[in-house]
Design a protein around this motif. Structure first.
Motif, PDB file in Angstrom:
ATOM      1  N   VAL A  39       2.068  14.231  -6.861  1.00  0.00           N
ATOM      2  CA  VAL A  39       2.157  11.970  -6.586  1.00  0.00           C
ATOM      3  C   VAL A  39       1.715  11.938  -5.887  1.00  0.00           C
ATOM      4  O   VAL A  39       1.905  10.324  -5.724  1.00  0.00           O
ATOM      5  CB  VAL A  39       4.322  12.084  -7.510  1.00  0.00           C
ATOM      6  CG1 VAL A  39       4.501  13.160  -7.919  1.00  0.00           C
ATOM      7  CG2 VAL A  39       4.867  12.200  -5.680  1.00  0.00           C
ATOM      8  N   THR A  40       0.371  12.143  -5.509  1.00  0.00           N
ATOM      9  CA  THR A  40      -0.014  10.369  -4.059  1.00  0.00           C
ATOM     10  C   THR A  40      -1.121  10.759  -5.062  1.00  0.00           C
ATOM     11  O   THR A  40      -2.196  10.153  -3.880  1.00  0.00           O
ATOM     12  CB  THR A  40       0.425  11.303  -2.924  1.00  0.00           C
ATOM     13  OG1 THR A  40      -0.258  12.843  -2.041  1.00  0.00           O
ATOM     14  CG2 THR A  40       1.851  11.461  -2.690  1.00  0.00           C
TER      15      THR A  40
ATOM     16  N   CYS B  19       0.634  -1.195   0.071  1.00  0.00           N
ATOM     17  CA  CYS B  19      -0.266  -0.335  -0.078  1.00  0.00           C
ATOM     18  C   CYS B  19       0.719   1.360  -0.128  1.00  0.00           C
ATOM     19  O   CYS B  19       0.541   2.259   0.170  1.00  0.00           O
ATOM     20  CB  CYS B  19      -0.283   0.289   0.998  1.00  0.00           C
ATOM     21  SG  CYS B  19      -2.078  -1.559   1.134  1.00  0.00           S
ATOM     22  N   HIS B  20       2.037   1.057   0.348  1.00  0.00           N
ATOM     23  CA  HIS B  20       2.661   2.063  -0.012  1.00  0.00           C
ATOM     24  C   HIS B  20       4.117   1.791  -1.024  1.00  0.00           C
ATOM     25  O   HIS B  20       5.459   1.764  -0.303  1.00  0.00           O
ATOM     26  CB  HIS B  20       3.167   2.582   2.142  1.00  0.00           C
ATOM     27  CG  HIS B  20       2.605   2.884   2.964  1.00  0.00           C
ATOM     28  ND1 HIS B  20       1.799   3.735   2.942  1.00  0.00           N
ATOM     29  CD2 HIS B  20       1.805   1.899   3.322  1.00  0.00           C
ATOM     30  CE1 HIS B  20       0.325   3.888   3.496  1.00  0.00           C
ATOM     31  NE2 HIS B  20       0.387   2.466   4.175  1.00  0.00           N
ATOM     32  N   ASP B  21       4.563   2.261  -1.727  1.00  0.00           N
ATOM     33  CA  ASP B  21       4.990   2.339  -2.229  1.00  0.00           C
ATOM     34  C   ASP B  21       6.475   3.158  -2.756  1.00  0.00           C
ATOM     35  O   ASP B  21       5.706   4.204  -2.911  1.00  0.00           O
ATOM     36  CB  ASP B  21       4.524   2.057  -3.523  1.00  0.00           C
ATOM     37  CG  ASP B  21       5.518   1.538  -5.629  1.00  0.00           C
ATOM     38  OD1 ASP B  21       6.368   1.846  -4.703  1.00  0.00           O
ATOM     39  OD2 ASP B  21       4.865   1.557  -6.473  1.00  0.00           O
ATOM     40  N   LEU B  22       7.595   2.818  -2.364  1.00  0.00           N
ATOM     41  CA  LEU B  22       8.441   3.843  -2.425  1.00  0.00           C
ATOM     42  C   LEU B  22       9.108   4.072  -3.371  1.00  0.00           C
ATOM     43  O   LEU B  22       9.621   4.846  -3.587  1.00  0.00           O
ATOM     44  CB  LEU B  22       9.892   3.451  -0.703  1.00  0.00           C
ATOM     45  CG  LEU B  22       9.623   2.965   0.532  1.00  0.00           C
ATOM     46  CD1 LEU B  22      10.424   2.150   1.124  1.00  0.00           C
ATOM     47  CD2 LEU B  22       8.561   3.834   1.100  1.00  0.00           C
ATOM     48  N   THR B  23       8.755   4.083  -4.004  1.00  0.00           N
ATOM     49  CA  THR B  23       9.111   3.659  -5.454  1.00  0.00           C
ATOM     50  C   THR B  23       8.228   5.389  -6.175  1.00  0.00           C
ATOM     51  O   THR B  23       8.684   5.397  -7.644  1.00  0.00           O
ATOM     52  CB  THR B  23       8.987   2.500  -6.444  1.00  0.00           C
ATOM     53  OG1 THR B  23       7.668   2.323  -6.992  1.00  0.00           O
ATOM     54  CG2 THR B  23      10.404   1.822  -5.994  1.00  0.00           C
ATOM     55  N   LYS B  24       7.257   5.345  -6.250  1.00  0.00           N
ATOM     56  CA  LYS B  24       6.107   6.260  -6.556  1.00  0.00           C
ATOM     57  C   LYS B  24       6.641   7.004  -5.392  1.00  0.00           C
ATOM     58  O   LYS B  24       7.316   8.063  -4.948  1.00  0.00           O
ATOM     59  CB  LYS B  24       4.871   5.427  -7.363  1.00  0.00           C
ATOM     60  CG  LYS B  24       5.223   4.426  -8.188  1.00  0.00           C
ATOM     61  CD  LYS B  24       6.339   5.326  -9.034  1.00  0.00           C
ATOM     62  CE  LYS B  24       6.713   4.644 -10.019  1.00  0.00           C
ATOM     63  NZ  LYS B  24       7.154   4.549 -11.202  1.00  0.00           N
ATOM     64  N   GLY B  25       4.731   7.638  -5.564  1.00  0.00           N
ATOM     65  CA  GLY B  25       4.842   8.569  -3.571  1.00  0.00           C
ATOM     66  C   GLY B  25       4.423   8.123  -2.315  1.00  0.00           C
ATOM     67  O   GLY B  25       4.293   8.856  -1.874  1.00  0.00           O
ATOM     68  N   GLY B  26       4.940   6.851  -1.968  1.00  0.00           N
ATOM     69  CA  GLY B  26       4.956   6.499  -1.205  1.00  0.00           C
ATOM     70  C   GLY B  26       3.602   6.429  -0.281  1.00  0.00           C
ATOM     71  O   GLY B  26       2.624   6.180   0.250  1.00  0.00           O
ATOM     72  N   THR B  27       2.840   5.555  -1.234  1.00  0.00           N
ATOM     73  CA  THR B  27       1.470   5.155  -1.425  1.00  0.00           C
ATOM     74  C   THR B  27       0.793   4.149  -3.137  1.00  0.00           C
ATOM     75  O   THR B  27       2.021   4.163  -3.764  1.00  0.00           O
ATOM     76  CB  THR B  27       0.304   5.978  -1.308  1.00  0.00           C
ATOM     77  OG1 THR B  27      -1.001   5.888  -1.345  1.00  0.00           O
ATOM     78  CG2 THR B  27       0.204   6.846  -2.746  1.00  0.00           C
TER      79      THR B  27
ATOM     80  N   ASN C 146      16.339   8.932  -2.178  1.00  0.00           N
ATOM     81  CA  ASN C 146      17.528   8.527  -1.907  1.00  0.00           C
ATOM     82  C   ASN C 146      18.283   9.314  -3.498  1.00  0.00           C
ATOM     83  O   ASN C 146      18.297   8.645  -4.486  1.00  0.00           O
ATOM     84  CB  ASN C 146      17.302   7.362  -2.261  1.00  0.00           C
ATOM     85  CG  ASN C 146      16.757   6.557  -1.254  1.00  0.00           C
ATOM     86  OD1 ASN C 146      17.733   6.820  -0.168  1.00  0.00           O
ATOM     87  ND2 ASN C 146      16.196   4.850  -1.271  1.00  0.00           N
ATOM     88  N   GLY C 147      18.401  10.677  -3.158  1.00  0.00           N
ATOM     89  CA  GLY C 147      18.502  11.783  -4.322  1.00  0.00           C
ATOM     90  C   GLY C 147      18.112  11.820  -5.613  1.00  0.00           C
ATOM     91  O   GLY C 147      18.061  12.752  -6.663  1.00  0.00           O
ATOM     92  N   HIS C 148      16.572  10.935  -5.851  1.00  0.00           N
ATOM     93  CA  HIS C 148      16.032  11.013  -7.096  1.00  0.00           C
ATOM     94  C   HIS C 148      14.834  11.494  -6.494  1.00  0.00           C
ATOM     95  O   HIS C 148      13.861  11.290  -5.413  1.00  0.00           O
ATOM     96  CB  HIS C 148      15.447   9.992  -7.455  1.00  0.00           C
ATOM     97  CG  HIS C 148      17.093   9.221  -7.767  1.00  0.00           C
ATOM     98  ND1 HIS C 148      17.427   8.917  -8.595  1.00  0.00           N
ATOM     99  CD2 HIS C 148      17.906   7.734  -6.806  1.00  0.00           C
ATOM    100  CE1 HIS C 148      18.584   8.555  -9.033  1.00  0.00           C
ATOM    101  NE2 HIS C 148      18.964   7.703  -8.305  1.00  0.00           N
ATOM    102  N   LYS C 149      14.136  12.064  -7.293  1.00  0.00           N
ATOM    103  CA  LYS C 149      12.441  13.195  -7.187  1.00  0.00           C
ATOM    104  C   LYS C 149      10.950  12.124  -7.558  1.00  0.00           C
ATOM    105  O   LYS C 149      11.491  11.322  -8.049  1.00  0.00           O
ATOM    106  CB  LYS C 149      12.657  14.496  -8.541  1.00  0.00           C
ATOM    107  CG  LYS C 149      10.759  15.174  -7.969  1.00  0.00           C
ATOM    108  CD  LYS C 149      11.240  16.585  -9.268  1.00  0.00           C
ATOM    109  CE  LYS C 149       9.285  16.467  -9.085  1.00  0.00           C
ATOM    110  NZ  LYS C 149       9.857  17.613 -10.706  1.00  0.00           N
ATOM    111  N   LEU C 150      10.548  12.183  -6.371  1.00  0.00           N
ATOM    112  CA  LEU C 150       9.914  11.923  -6.705  1.00  0.00           C
ATOM    113  C   LEU C 150       9.045  11.312  -7.897  1.00  0.00           C
ATOM    114  O   LEU C 150       8.736  12.569  -8.115  1.00  0.00           O
ATOM    115  CB  LEU C 150       8.796  11.943  -5.011  1.00  0.00           C
ATOM    116  CG  LEU C 150       8.995  11.727  -3.897  1.00  0.00           C
ATOM    117  CD1 LEU C 150       8.595  11.531  -2.393  1.00  0.00           C
ATOM    118  CD2 LEU C 150       9.139  10.264  -3.309  1.00  0.00           C
ATOM    119  N   GLU C 151       8.191  10.485  -7.707  1.00  0.00           N
ATOM    120  CA  GLU C 151       6.920  10.276  -9.253  1.00  0.00           C
ATOM    121  C   GLU C 151       6.448   9.723  -8.853  1.00  0.00           C
ATOM    122  O   GLU C 151       5.708   8.551  -7.447  1.00  0.00           O
ATOM    123  CB  GLU C 151       7.906   9.329 -10.229  1.00  0.00           C
ATOM    124  CG  GLU C 151       9.185  10.172 -10.920  1.00  0.00           C
ATOM    125  CD  GLU C 151      10.184   8.642 -11.780  1.00  0.00           C
ATOM    126  OE1 GLU C 151       9.000   8.214 -11.925  1.00  0.00           O
ATOM    127  OE2 GLU C 151      10.013   9.101 -12.589  1.00  0.00           O
ATOM    128  N   ALA C 152       4.742   9.853  -9.340  1.00  0.00           N
ATOM    129  CA  ALA C 152       3.460   9.502  -9.135  1.00  0.00           C
ATOM    130  C   ALA C 152       3.281   7.909  -9.193  1.00  0.00           C
ATOM    131  O   ALA C 152       4.018   7.715 -10.878  1.00  0.00           O
ATOM    132  CB  ALA C 152       2.608  10.019  -9.629  1.00  0.00           C
TER     133      ALA C 152
END
Length: 335
Positions: free
Chosen positions: A273-274, A74-82, A322-328
């Motif tokens: 992105v959430t 439910c909390h995808d860290l590769t995207k928006g944490g959701t 981790n140094g990368h801009k979050l994505e949706a």
């Protein structure tokens, strides 16, 4: 007790305190004027070994009763944490009561959960682990699995100095979650004195955000996450899911009439992105969400230009992990 007596005065006190902190932060950064928002502060020292252990547990289905779900379900860290779903589906196909909020910057929230049920990550994590429609685990089950795991039994023994227990597991998860900060958004750089970090349109959006009253609830360094507010102050919001009692807000916890429709004010960090938005994920469009909030919370009908300008500002709140801009997450139309 009416709504204002129960929540209004504490809101003013909380806002005053957060405003004072934000003014100090803005003064140090060189941004002129009294600022209701503050830069996201660096995460304090966290034990690296506990962060690593908590991160491994966060992505491991060993914590769910059927070994099917993990926290990242439910909390995808590769995207928006959701995840891009209105409300996720738990065990036995039951839909969860609320939309999954982002896990990023959760350590900066004083209140946790859409109803503000908890003020401690450890307390909230225990609730999630034991909830029959979330992880559906039990403490005997969890401890037996972890002690029987050669990897985890060794890690807990080395890090905590004894076989895993309830407190160790909750501490490891919470320590990792506190590490999930997303600094270095364009808006943070602007508040820190980089006047080139925002365009003139984005700066105008920030001005509207303050002038229209958005910052009265979405304030402080996390731009929300610490106060309660009724959803629908000036006009009722669009009707949500009639099959869920989620619209009742804190009333489902307290049984108090004043708590009907009252929710924790969410953080707006990374809001672009959430999606989808609100407690039940009823809207996937950020402009539509902004217009709903203006009507229901501020009693204002926005022009198309004002909406576009506010959205431009909100997009500057997207930080880095981790140094990368979050994505949706992949877009799925919900409204």
């Amino acid at each position: 007790m009416n709504w204002w007596s129960r929540y209004g005065v504490p809101y003013l006190i909380a806002f005053g305190l957060s405003l004072g902190a934000a003014v100090l932060g803005a003064g140090a950064s060189g941004v002129e004027g009294r600022e209701p928002l503050a830069p996201l502060q660096p995460t304090g020292y966290l034990n690296p070994a506990r962060v690593a252990l908590g991160g491994q547990l966060f992505s491991d289905p060993i914590l769910s009763s059927m070994n099917r779900l993990s926290c990242i379900s439910c909390h995808d860290l590769t995207k928006g944490g959701t995840v891009n779903e209105r409300r996720t589906v738990g065990y036995k196909g039951r839909v969860h009561r609320f939309n999954a909020p982002t896990i990023f910057n959760v350590g900066s929230n004083y209140r946790l959960g859409w109803r503000g049920d908890f003020t401690s990550l450890e307390e909230q994590n225990e609730k999630v682990l034991l909830d029959e429609n979330l992880m559906a685990a039990t403490w005997p089950m969890l401890l037996e699995r972890l002690r029987n795991s050669q990897v985890y039994s060794s890690m807990f023994q080395r890090i905590y100095g004894h076989p895993v227990d309830r407190g160790d597991l909750l501490d490891a998860l919470a320590t990792f979650q506190r590490s999930l900060s997303t600094p270095n958004s364009p808006f943070d750089r602007y508040l820190a004195g980089d006047t080139n970090a925002l365009t003139s349109k984005e700066v105008e959006g920030y001005r509207l955000f303050k002038d229209y009253g958005c910052a009265s609830c979405h304030q402080g360094s996390n731009i929300g996450g610490n106060m309660f507010q009724k959803f629908g102050i000036f006009s009722p919001p669009p009707i949500g899911d009639s099959e869920s009692d989620g619209d009742m807000g804190r009333y489902t916890l307290t049984g108090q009439e004043a708590d009907k429709g009252v929710f924790r004010v969410p953080s707006l960090r990374n809001v672009a992105v959430t999606a989808p938005y609100f407690h039940d994920g009823r809207v996937s469009s950020l402009p539509a969400a902004v217009q709903i909030m203006a009507r229901s919370q501020l009693g204002r009908t926005l022009t198309a230009n004002d909406t576009d300008t506010l959205v431009a500002f909100l997009k500057t709140l997207t930080g880095e992990y981790n140094g990368h801009k979050l994505e949706a997450a992949s877009s799925t139309r919900h409204d």
